[in-house]
Design a protein around this motif. Structure first.
Motif, PDB file in Angstrom:
ATOM      1  N   ILE A   1      16.080  28.550   1.611  1.00 17.00           N
ATOM      2  CA  ILE A   1      15.221  29.584   1.031  1.00 17.00           C
ATOM      3  C   ILE A   1      16.047  30.389   0.034  1.00 17.00           C
ATOM      4  CG2 ILE A   1      13.937  31.697   1.558  1.00 17.00           C
ATOM      5  CD1 ILE A   1      13.153  30.241   4.199  1.00 17.00           C
ATOM      6  N   LYS A   2      15.581  30.349  -1.201  1.00 14.21           N
ATOM      7  CA  LYS A   2      16.348  31.000  -2.276  1.00 14.21           C
ATOM      8  C   LYS A   2      16.211  32.513  -2.171  1.00 14.21           C
ATOM      9  CE  LYS A   2      16.719  30.727  -7.303  1.00 14.21           C
ATOM     10  NZ  LYS A   2      15.996  30.236  -8.497  1.00 14.21           N
ATOM     11  N   SER A   3      14.993  32.954  -2.051  1.00 13.50           N
ATOM     12  CA  SER A   3      14.767  34.396  -1.906  1.00 13.50           C
ATOM     13  C   SER A   3      13.429  34.613  -1.214  1.00 13.50           C
ATOM     14  CB  SER A   3      14.754  35.094  -3.272  1.00 13.50           C
ATOM     15  OG  SER A   3      13.646  34.645  -4.010  1.00 13.50           O
ATOM     16  N   ALA A   4      13.326  35.762  -0.577  1.00 12.50           N
ATOM     17  CA  ALA A   4      12.067  36.115   0.078  1.00 12.50           C
ATOM     18  C   ALA A   4      11.982  37.624   0.152  1.00 12.50           C
ATOM     19  CB  ALA A   4      12.006  35.498   1.467  1.00 12.50           C
ATOM     20  N   ARG A   5      10.796  38.122   0.087  1.00 13.14           N
ATOM     21  CA  ARG A   5      10.627  39.575   0.164  1.00 13.14           C
ATOM     22  C   ARG A   5       9.245  39.885   0.724  1.00 13.14           C
ATOM     23  NH1 ARG A   5       9.424  41.801  -5.921  1.00 13.14           N
ATOM     24  NH2 ARG A   5       7.676  40.415  -6.362  1.00 13.14           N
ATOM     25  N   SER A   6       9.136  41.085   1.225  1.00 13.89           N
ATOM     26  CA  SER A   6       7.834  41.522   1.726  1.00 13.89           C
ATOM     27  C   SER A   6       7.556  42.916   1.187  1.00 13.89           C
ATOM     28  CB  SER A   6       7.864  41.528   3.262  1.00 13.89           C
ATOM     29  OG  SER A   6       8.892  42.368   3.715  1.00 13.89           O
ATOM     30  N   TYR A   7       6.322  43.191   1.001  1.00 19.02           N
ATOM     31  CA  TYR A   7       5.952  44.515   0.481  1.00 19.02           C
ATOM     32  C   TYR A   7       4.521  44.829   0.899  1.00 19.02           C
ATOM     33  CZ  TYR A   7       4.248  41.387  -3.175  1.00 19.02           C
ATOM     34  OH  TYR A   7       3.642  40.361  -3.837  1.00 19.02           O
ATOM     35  N   VAL A   8       4.231  46.105   0.749  1.00 14.10           N
ATOM     36  CA  VAL A   8       2.927  46.579   1.210  1.00 14.10           C
ATOM     37  C   VAL A   8       1.944  46.517   0.055  1.00 14.10           C
ATOM     38  CG1 VAL A   8       1.657  48.533   2.184  1.00 14.10           C
ATOM     39  CG2 VAL A   8       4.014  48.080   2.904  1.00 14.10           C
ATOM     40  N   VAL A   9       0.839  45.905   0.348  1.00 16.69           N
ATOM     41  CA  VAL A   9      -0.271  45.901  -0.613  1.00 16.69           C
ATOM     42  C   VAL A   9      -1.493  46.396   0.143  1.00 16.69           C
ATOM     43  CG1 VAL A   9      -1.751  44.492  -2.069  1.00 16.69           C
ATOM     44  CG2 VAL A   9       0.697  44.000  -1.958  1.00 16.69           C
ATOM     45  N   GLY A  10      -1.959  47.569  -0.233  1.00 14.86           N
ATOM     46  CA  GLY A  10      -3.102  48.141   0.466  1.00 14.86           C
ATOM     47  C   GLY A  10      -2.758  48.409   1.919  1.00 14.86           C
ATOM     48  N   ASP A  11      -3.535  47.848   2.838  1.00 11.53           N
ATOM     49  CA  ASP A  11      -3.267  48.057   4.271  1.00 11.53           C
ATOM     50  C   ASP A  11      -2.454  46.924   4.887  1.00 11.53           C
ATOM     51  OD1 ASP A  11      -4.636  50.389   4.267  1.00 11.53           O
ATOM     52  OD2 ASP A  11      -6.559  49.436   4.771  1.00 11.53           O
ATOM     53  N   GLY A  12      -2.090  45.999   4.053  1.00 17.13           N
ATOM     54  CA  GLY A  12      -1.377  44.844   4.630  1.00 17.13           C
ATOM     55  C   GLY A  12       0.009  44.658   4.043  1.00 17.13           C
ATOM     56  N   ILE A  13       0.749  43.866   4.723  1.00 13.09           N
ATOM     57  CA  ILE A  13       2.084  43.501   4.243  1.00 13.09           C
ATOM     58  C   ILE A  13       1.997  42.062   3.772  1.00 13.09           C
ATOM     59  CG2 ILE A  13       4.477  43.094   4.927  1.00 13.09           C
ATOM     60  CD1 ILE A  13       4.143  45.420   6.875  1.00 13.09           C
ATOM     61  N   VAL A  14       2.447  41.846   2.563  1.00 13.69           N
ATOM     62  CA  VAL A  14       2.383  40.493   2.012  1.00 13.69           C
ATOM     63  C   VAL A  14       3.793  39.985   1.765  1.00 13.69           C
ATOM     64  CG1 VAL A  14       0.112  40.763   0.980  1.00 13.69           C
ATOM     65  CG2 VAL A  14       2.148  41.376  -0.339  1.00 13.69           C
ATOM     66  N   LEU A  15       3.827  38.694   1.477  1.00 13.66           N
ATOM     67  CA  LEU A  15       5.121  38.011   1.423  1.00 13.66           C
ATOM     68  C   LEU A  15       5.230  37.190   0.154  1.00 13.66           C
ATOM     69  CD1 LEU A  15       7.634  36.925   3.182  1.00 13.66           C
ATOM     70  CD2 LEU A  15       6.112  35.079   3.816  1.00 13.66           C
ATOM     71  N   ASP A  16       6.389  37.275  -0.491  1.00 13.79           N
ATOM     72  CA  ASP A  16       6.739  36.376  -1.594  1.00 13.79           C
ATOM     73  C   ASP A  16       7.988  35.617  -1.187  1.00 13.79           C
ATOM     74  OD1 ASP A  16       4.682  37.418  -2.991  1.00 13.79           O
ATOM     75  OD2 ASP A  16       5.906  38.452  -4.509  1.00 13.79           O
ATOM     76  N   ALA A  17       8.026  34.342  -1.553  1.00 10.34           N
ATOM     77  CA  ALA A  17       9.235  33.579  -1.229  1.00 10.34           C
ATOM     78  C   ALA A  17       9.412  32.463  -2.231  1.00 10.34           C
ATOM     79  CB  ALA A  17       9.144  33.006   0.183  1.00 10.34           C
ATOM     80  N   ASP A  18      10.679  32.177  -2.470  1.00 13.54           N
ATOM     81  CA  ASP A  18      11.014  31.020  -3.304  1.00 13.54           C
ATOM     82  C   ASP A  18      11.899  30.101  -2.481  1.00 13.54           C
ATOM     83  OD1 ASP A  18       9.737  31.692  -5.780  1.00 13.54           O
ATOM     84  OD2 ASP A  18      11.174  33.349  -5.913  1.00 13.54           O
TER      85      ASP A  18
END
Lengths: 213, 711
Positions: free
Chosen positions: A48-65
């Motif tokens: 996994i090259k990179s991954a991050r999580s952040y809050v969008v509205g009421d949920g937590i979402v995830l980005d990953a490469d």
């Protein structure tokens, strides 16, 4: 005359213990052969090259490469019509002091990659939703497969404000989805052992931005 | 419980069932791969567990067998031989079957694939691909040409132009989109203005990279359309536009293409999986073979152990019999040949046991009889010796040791003559017995006197020949009897002397005194002198005779003994001290008997010492002085302790002719002696259970030895 085996209780117990120990030893050897041997010789094809999580509205979402390269044997199997299944695992857990971490949510997504020789396209199928995506090359398919953007992980309200949470993620080739005849070989081969190490980072739900590891 | 599961028929049945189960799955797998997939891991786990168990069990059994072979346990070599035979019998057929099975499986798998079919499929695929590619390329070329012709300027582009393109190309639907995939305009063969099929973002990816894109979906749920995505560059627009054309495919073409693709994919997959499949089957079959061989080895161990068990039992039984254990019958496990053999062995052991028991009883009876005989012989007052044919002492009773004064028990199984080596005084007796045996006299009876340092012994010796050539000799000590007879005779003599002589003596003495008194004054000097001399002689002789008669009377009527324990040393010293001042007697005392007690009459024993010392003084009558040596020792003899007192002087000694009868009454060499002193001494000593002996010392002088039993 009754044949006597003059053995005391201690020696009987000792022999029983030795028997159990020997059987356990054999199990360990097989476990080693099936699990640890491929791991030791495996190369770093998936990571996994990179991954991050952040809050969008009421949920937590995830980005990953994720970088996913197939070994020659795996690529050959794909080109010969063997469907491959990629598994992406995400675990969100609460850290506990001197105690086992409590897993809040665990997600496993399976993607099937299949090659169609007539149309010369690589098809990716989300096993959960049934959605399918076609690509002209394997590289395109893997590039799309390795990119996750805005995947919903959990509702924010599910997490307590004062607790510390972490996320770990990994991706792997799902051996158990292979045809059985191939599974036996794949279980013992390092070429088929494609699994990234866990990628771990902490999250802070107060911040909208991710806290990178 | 676990041990029961690990051994015995239960384990064998479980193992066979598991093996059957494995083989059943293997056979099912050939026909139904899906079923094999479901049970694969269970099968693998079960087989691995069995494999581990078998390896462990065989190792344990092999180790035990090795251990038994090292210890040379009975039946271990037979077990090894049988294991080798069984294993050989099992392994070779199994290997043959295995090799044939592998070959068969490989051939079977290979037979699934045919070069002709493969070639035909490849050709079909190439043909289909060419057809599809041609269609795709035609469509792409057409779309590019039309777009180049008609979509030049942004201002001139309209729905009309899109319709025109659609109509000219004959496609189902045309849509113009920007690079993000937003639809700018569309034209469809459907008049109802259905929303165009928007491509997913992944389909636009090649366009972003500058490549046009044609997608043909052959899946069952597809809309049977060829999607042509063409990149359109328009003047005045920075970004490119996308022209999407959706061309329908005929159902037949779609179906045929899908069928070819599916068949080709499946065939390629099977070809690819052929090698892993062979490997899988080979591994599985090898596992089954390994399990089978290991099971056979284990079964061989178990069977060999079972077969060798009766032999081991027999060996242990024989060993037990050899060690004298007759009460352990071997259980008969089977009614086979071994069963018969064990039954015969058990019968033999029972018979042996009975014989042994009878022998034991006989031995016990013999021992009891021997003990009884020993008690009887031990309680006899006669000494008994039994001799073998070659004159070796076989048995003897304790009394004979007392009589002979030597421990005859020490000479068992030794020649009789060896007794003389310890005690030379026994020579006359032993020689006489030997001569009797050599002369083959069957019965004899002889009385003889044995001279010893402690006095002479009168022995009555009888011999009887035994049936086995040996002899039994009975020796009786009749010394006391002879002495008693002699004493009784002398007592009678003394009594008669006292009675017959003492009575006339007084009238004789009175008559002589009266003659003297009456006629001495009336006679002349010469006659008076004669009368005086004669009557004086009569009176003196009568006095003397009275003294003698008195002494005889005392000898005959000895008072009863008043026995008490007394310290002999003090008594002797007390008597000796009375004579220390005697001018004719010198005394040398050497006593090592302090504290020794004897059971004796104090007065009588004192009389013994007085008599002996007086005798010594009287022996010195003609000399100025005589030296008396008194020596006292404690001597251990057969089972008893004796106080031995030796009184010796340096006088003339006993006359040789009197030495043998010196203790008899009226035997004396003194002119005025009565001859009763030593007789009384002897009588007193014998009454005390002791003995007395007289001899002449080597250096001259008389020596009296007294032996008194110590309490």
């Amino acid at each position: 005359m009754t044949r006597k085996y003059k053995k005391n209780k201690c020696s009987k117990n000792c022999k029983l213990l030795i028997s159990i120990a020997v059987i356990f030893l054999f199990f360990l050897i097989f476990l080693f052969l099936f699990n640890f041997l491929p791991r030791i010789t495996a190369q770093d094809e998936f990571h996994i090259k990179s991954a991050r999580s952040y809050v969008v509205g009421d949920g937590i979402v995830l980005d990953a490469d994720m970088i996913m390269n197939f070994s020659e044997e795996v690529a050959e199997a794909l080109e010969n019509g063997i469907p491959l299944t990629i598994m992406v695992e995400v675990q969100l857990f609460r850290e506990r002091f001197l105690w086992r971490n409590s897993i809040i949510k665990e997600s496993r997504q399976l993607f099937e990659l299949r090659y169609h020789p007539l149309t010369n396209i690589h098809e990716v199928k989300n096993m959960a939703s049934g959605d399918r995506y076609s690509f002209n090359s394997r590289q395109d398919a893997m590039a799309v497969l390795g990119t996750i953007r805005g995947a919903h992980l959990i509702d924010k309200k599910m997490l307590a404000q004062d607790k510390q949470y972490s996320i770990q993620m990994r991706t792997s080739l799902h051996i158990n989805s292979l045809p059985l005849t191939l599974r036996q070989i794949a279980s013992l081969s390092s070429s088929w052992y494609l699994k990234s190490p866990w990628y771990l980072w902490n999250i802070n739900i107060d911040n909208t931005l991710e806290k990178l590891p | 419980m676990i041990k029961k599961l690990f051994s015995g028929p239960v384990a064998i049945i479980i193992l066979l069932l598991l093996l059957f189960f494995s083989l059943r799955i293997i056979s099912s797998a050939v026909m139904d791969v899906a079923q094999f997939q479901q049970l694969y891991y269970i099968l693998l786990a079960v087989n691995l567990v069995i494999l581990c168990m078998l390896i462990f069990l065989i190792s344990r059994k092999a180790w035990r067998l090795l251990h038994q072979l090292r210890r040379h346990v009975a039946g271990s070599k037979l077990t090894l031989r049988m294991v080798i035979i069984f294993v050989s019998l099992a392994i070779f057929p199994a290997l043959v079957v295995y090799s044939f099975s592998i070959h068969f499986i490989h051939r079977s798998i290979d037979s699934w694939f045919d070069v002709t079919v493969e070639s035909a499929l490849e050709d079909a695929m190439t043909l289909s691909r060419s057809a599809v590619d041609e269609k795709k390329k035609t469509l792409l070329r057409q779309m590019r040409r039309l777009s180049d012709d008609m979509l030049v300027d942004a201002e001139t582009i309209s729905v009309v132009s899109l319709n025109e393109i659609r109509e000219k190309s004959g496609v189902y639907e045309i849509a113009l989109m920007n690079s993000k995939g937003r639809v700018l305009g569309s034209s469809s063969i459907e008049k109802d203005g259905i929303v165009p099929d928007i491509p997913s973002s992944d389909l636009l990816l090649p366009l972003r990279q500058g490549r046009d894109h044609v997608v043909m979906d052959l899946s069952d749920d597809s809309n049977r359309m060829i999607r042509v995505l063409t990149r359109v560059s328009i003047k005045g627009e920075k970004d490119f536009l996308v022209l999407q054309a959706m061309a329908p495919i005929s159902e037949r073409l779609h179906r045929l293409a899908a069928t070819v693709q599916q068949a080709y994919s499946e065939y390629k997959g099977l070809v690819y999986l052929r090698k892993p499949l062979k490997t899988t089957f080979t591994l599985t079959l090898s596992l089954v073979l390994l399990l089978g061989i290991l099971s056979a080895v284990w079964a061989a161990f178990s069977s060999a152990k079972r077969i060798a068990a009766p032999i081991r039992d027999l060996s242990e039984g024989t060993k037990a019999v050899a060690e004298g254990e007759y009460h352990k019958p071997i259980p008969i496990l089977n009614n086979d040949d071994f069963g018969l053999l064990i039954e015969s062995f058990n019968k033999m052991v029972r018979r042996l046991s009975r014989t042994h028991k009878a022998l034991e009883e006989s031995h016990q009876q013999e021992k009891r009889q021997k003990d009884y005989l020993e008690v009887v012989l031990g309680s006899l007052s006669s000494g008994i010796i039994s001799l073998s044919e070659n004159q070796e002492i076989r048995t003897c009773n304790p009394e004979v040791s007392l009589i002979l004064g030597i421990n005859v028990n020490n000479y068992q199984a030794k020649p009789l003559l060896d007794l003389t080596s310890e005690k030379s005084e026994l020579e006359p007796l032993v020689n006489w017995i030997i001569s009797a045996i050599e002369n083959r006299v069957k019965h004899w009876n002889e009385e003889m006197t044995l001279s010893e340092s402690g006095g002479s012994k009168n022995l009555l010796c009888r011999g009887n020949a035994l049936a086995d050539g040996g002899y039994v000799i009975v020796i009786e000590n009749v010394t006391s009897l002879v002495q008693a007879q002699r004493d009784a005779a002398w007592g009678e003599v003394a009594r008669r002397l006292a009675h017959e002589i003492k009575n006339p003596l007084t009238p004789i003495q009175l008559s002589a005194e009266r003659l003297r008194h009456k006629y001495l004054r009336t006679m002349q000097d010469k006659d008076a002198e004669t009368l005086d001399r004669l009557t004086a002689t009569i009176i003196n002789q009568v006095d003397s005779m009275k003294e003698m008669v008195k002494a005889f009377s005392e000898y005959a009527k000895m008072p009863e003994l008043k026995m008490q324990s007394l310290e002999i040393e003090s008594l002797l010293t007390e008597v000796v001290d009375l004579y220390r001042s005697h001018d004719k007697l010198g005394i040398k005392q050497d006593l090592l008997i302090a504290g020794s007690l004897v059971e004796a009459d104090q007065g009588r024993l004192r009389q013994v010492f007085h008599n002996l010392i007086k005798n010594a003084i009287e022996a010195a009558a003609e000399r100025d002085k005589i030296c008396l040596k008194i020596k006292g020792r404690i001597r251990e003899e057969v089972n008893r302790s004796y106080c031995v007192l030796e009184l010796s002087d340096d006088g003339m000694g006993f006359p040789e002719e009197l030495l043998n009868n010196i203790f008899d009454p009226y035997v004396t060499n003194k002119p005025k002696g009565t001859g009763l002193g030593l007789a009384i001494v002897k009588k007193i000593i014998e009454e005390h259970g002791g003995s007395i002996a007289a001899e002449n010392d080597v250096d001259g002088g008389a020596k009296i030895t007294i032996r008194l039993p110590v309490v």
